[in-house]
Design an enzyme around this catalytic site. Sequence first.
Site, PDB file in Angstrom:
ATOM      1  CG  HIS A 174      -1.665  -1.228   1.434  1.00 24.39           C
ATOM      2  ND1 HIS A 174      -2.877  -1.455   0.841  1.00 24.39           N
ATOM      3  CD2 HIS A 174      -1.384  -2.352   2.154  1.00 24.39           C
ATOM      4  CE1 HIS A 174      -3.321  -2.647   1.195  1.00 24.39           C
ATOM      5  NE2 HIS A 174      -2.431  -3.218   1.977  1.00 24.39           N
ATOM      6  CE1 TYR A 205      -8.518   1.183   1.686  1.00 25.09           C
ATOM      7  CE2 TYR A 205      -9.000   1.187   4.042  1.00 25.09           C
ATOM      8  CZ  TYR A 205      -8.388   0.621   2.949  1.00 25.09           C
ATOM      9  OH  TYR A 205      -7.631  -0.519   3.106  1.00 25.09           O
ATOM     10  CG  HIS A 260     -12.996   0.467   1.779  1.00 20.56           C
ATOM     11  ND1 HIS A 260     -13.926  -0.109   2.608  1.00 20.56           N
ATOM     12  CD2 HIS A 260     -11.796  -0.016   2.186  1.00 20.56           C
ATOM     13  CE1 HIS A 260     -13.316  -0.886   3.483  1.00 20.56           C
ATOM     14  NE2 HIS A 260     -12.016  -0.857   3.245  1.00 20.56           N
ATOM     15  CD  GLU A 284      -9.955  -4.038  -2.333  1.00 17.74           C
ATOM     16  OE1 GLU A 284     -10.309  -4.421  -1.197  1.00 17.74           O
ATOM     17  OE2 GLU A 284      -8.771  -3.727  -2.608  1.00 17.74           O
ATOM     18  CD  GLU A 310     -12.359  -5.527   1.844  1.00 17.06           C
ATOM     19  OE1 GLU A 310     -12.324  -4.824   2.859  1.00 17.06           O
ATOM     20  OE2 GLU A 310     -11.463  -5.504   0.978  1.00 17.06           O
ATOM     21  NE  ARG A 331      -9.291  -6.877  -1.629  1.00 15.51           N
ATOM     22  CZ  ARG A 331      -8.171  -7.099  -0.973  1.00 15.51           C
ATOM     23  NH1 ARG A 331      -7.562  -8.271  -1.072  1.00 15.51           N
ATOM     24  NH2 ARG A 331      -7.624  -6.157  -0.226  1.00 15.51           N
ATOM     25  CG  HIS A 360      -9.395  -8.234   3.129  1.00 18.36           C
ATOM     26  ND1 HIS A 360     -10.143  -8.047   4.274  1.00 18.36           N
ATOM     27  CD2 HIS A 360      -8.867  -7.030   2.837  1.00 18.36           C
ATOM     28  CE1 HIS A 360     -10.078  -6.792   4.651  1.00 18.36           C
ATOM     29  NE2 HIS A 360      -9.302  -6.149   3.795  1.00 18.36           N
ATOM     30  CG  ASP A 364      -8.341  -5.833  10.479  1.00 20.77           C
ATOM     31  OD1 ASP A 364      -7.870  -6.096   9.357  1.00 20.77           O
ATOM     32  OD2 ASP A 364      -9.463  -5.332  10.643  1.00 20.77           O
ATOM     33  CD  GLU A 387      -4.673  -6.100   1.863  1.00 21.27           C
ATOM     34  OE1 GLU A 387      -4.697  -4.958   2.347  1.00 21.27           O
ATOM     35  OE2 GLU A 387      -5.697  -6.812   1.761  1.00 21.27           O
TER      36      GLU A 387
END
Length: 450
Positions: A174, A205, A260, A284, A310, A331, A360, A364, A387
Amino acid sequence: MPTKTNNSRRKLLKGIGLGAMSGLFGLYNGNEALAKTEKETPAYLNGLPPLKITNVKAIGTAPSGSNLIVVKVETSEPGLYGLGCATFTQRAFAVITAIEKYLQDFCVGKDVDNIEDMWQAAFVSSYWRNGPVLNNAISGLDQALWDIKGKRANMPVYQLLGGKSRFAVPCYTHASGNTPEAAADQVSGYMEEGYRYVRIQQGGYGGTGLTGEPDFKKQSYGREGDQYMDQGKYIRDVPKLFETVRRQCGEEVELLHDIHERLEPMDAIRVVKSTEPYHPFFIEDPFSPEQMEWFQALREATTVPLAMGELFNNINEFKEPITNRMFDYIRIHISQIGGISPAMKVARLGEFYGIKTAWHGPGDVSPVGHAANAHIDLAVWNFGIQEAARISDLSREIFPGSPVMKDGYMWVNEAPGLGVDINEELAKKHPMHTRSNWTVRKFDGTIIRP
């Protein structure tokens, strides 16, 4: 000179002699012969002894800020256990409760090898299907059972999934900045580290954190930590960001971007189409899960590749979009969808429709979860991209055996199972918290999804 007849006689006598010796050996040493035969039986013919689950527990920790949850499944073989990621950082304590009050009673006494049976039973036994809390609990169980199966077989999990389709896992990382130029500088730095794929954002985002105080803040509406997104500015900034990065970094690097789900459907279509001259690797999450019908209009408007999924919570949510080729990259968040078992099913379905994986892997996700991602990535033919796992030094202390990033690839170790362990005593020194900062609003205070 020996004749042909004499030679035949000698062979006959030799055969009779060996037969007699064999008979005597069998008569007087039968037990010894049988024992030797048993010792020479190949190990795979003996099979594995049955094992039962003796305990299921949750381990919570937050070494790098995000709440992480790991399921530990213990077995009737002393010292043999498995680990799986059940991280749902925004509702972590609810997942802990589901594991300790539900999975423990559900699993103890069951055969540790019957992964599919346990997954199916856990999925429907609450009557109402899944839900993010239960899905994460089930995912932790599923991954832990695959970890145990790999240890029992003395193989890494990817071998049980079919073996390697590639030597390591290509990843994207990223890059962001308050200006397009700052983001481009980060992209250049990652290219020097060996990354061929970089996801670019300006600010957070949707460009959060770049604009002044919104009206809802002035009116004391919402909570102090709520974020603000200027949707109009974001729509204008995205093509400028792509243009700047392409100009500074060239055509060799693959660029990705994440909307997002934070725009109205028509605005999302405008943004995706605006990136077309810069040929992104994918855009995405253009729409929220509630607006999937818009994908047909988006497909007709642009050839930009799309990634989605995701936020999907039920494995069945992937069926129609894949069979209708609504997006190009799957995703999946492995702990959200329920673990390795359902993720493999979605990946295999995608292969038939020319759709690739893009699991994804945010901060976290525990190192156990990153390893689960990578083992699937190594095995499936229709892998697309992964990712990157940016794992802190402290997290590596807590989770020895964590995947390693090198030259833009993720590498797993070759230990049996998922290859990641946990230092429970050190994990306890970094307890979880209840913080969640996913509330984003328009200027007037209206909630922006997700």
